[in-house]
Design a protein around this motif. Structure first.
Motif, short mmCIF file in Angstrom:
data_model
loop_
_atom_site.label_atom_id
_atom_site.label_comp_id
_atom_site.label_asym_id
_atom_site.label_seq_id
_atom_site.Cartn_x
_atom_site.Cartn_y
_atom_site.Cartn_z
N GLN A 59 0.83 -1.21 0.00
CA GLN A 59 0.00 0.00 0.00
C GLN A 59 0.87 1.26 0.00
N GLU A 60 1.93 1.25 0.80
CA GLU A 60 2.83 2.40 0.82
C GLU A 60 3.53 2.59 -0.52
N CYS A 61 3.91 1.49 -1.13
CA CYS A 61 4.56 1.55 -2.44
C CYS A 61 3.60 2.09 -3.50
N GLN A 62 2.36 1.64 -3.47
CA GLN A 62 1.37 2.12 -4.43
C GLN A 62 1.13 3.62 -4.24
N LEU A 63 1.02 4.06 -3.00
CA LEU A 63 0.82 5.49 -2.72
C LEU A 63 2.02 6.30 -3.21
N LEU A 64 3.23 5.79 -2.98
CA LEU A 64 4.43 6.49 -3.42
C LEU A 64 4.48 6.60 -4.94
N HIS A 65 4.13 5.53 -5.64
CA HIS A 65 4.13 5.55 -7.11
C HIS A 65 3.07 6.52 -7.65
N GLU A 66 1.87 6.50 -7.07
CA GLU A 66 0.82 7.41 -7.53
C GLU A 66 1.19 8.87 -7.27
N THR A 67 1.75 9.13 -6.10
CA THR A 67 2.16 10.49 -5.76
C THR A 67 3.27 10.97 -6.69
N ASP A 68 4.26 10.12 -6.92
CA ASP A 68 5.35 10.49 -7.83
C ASP A 68 4.84 10.76 -9.24
N ARG A 69 3.91 9.92 -9.71
CA ARG A 69 3.39 10.09 -11.07
C ARG A 69 2.62 11.40 -11.19
N ASP A 70 1.75 11.67 -10.21
CA ASP A 70 0.95 12.90 -10.28
C ASP A 70 1.81 14.16 -10.11
N LEU A 71 2.73 14.13 -9.17
CA LEU A 71 3.61 15.27 -8.97
C LEU A 71 4.54 15.44 -10.17
#
Length: 95
Positions: free
Chosen positions: A51-63
């Motif tokens: 879950q933390e990895c998925q959140l990190l990937h989504e945040t990185d992609r959007d930012l």
């Protein structure tokens, strides 16, 4: 009454504009590079849960998308400012 700037004043203004263009271009290219890296190079998730990895990937992609768009806008603004302030040859009205 408005008057034309003196040659020295015009050169100082042109130098200041060139400094602004250089700053916009370098900042825009840096931001563009960071954004592209964030979008296309996923972060390392070695010590994170799924879950933390998925959140990190989504945040990185959007930012990364926002950084890429902002960097491109700064580069375009710098190019437009350069086009407006470049020295122009005198008009040849003898034709």
């Amino acid at each position: 009454m408005t008057s034309l700037p003196t040659p020295r004043g015009a050169s100082v203004l042109r130098a200041a504009a060139l400094g602004g263009v250089a700053g916009l271009m370098l900042g825009g290219l840096g931001l563009l590079g960071l954004g592209v890296r964030a979008v296309f190079a996923p972060a390392d998730c070695a010590q994170l849960s799924s879950q933390e990895c998925q959140l990190l990937h989504e945040t990185d992609r959007d930012l990364g998308r926002v950084q890429t768009l902002s960097g491109g806008a700064l580069v375009a603004l710098g190019a437009a400012l350069f086009a407006l302030t470049r020295p122009r040859p005198p008009n040849d009205s003898s034709v």
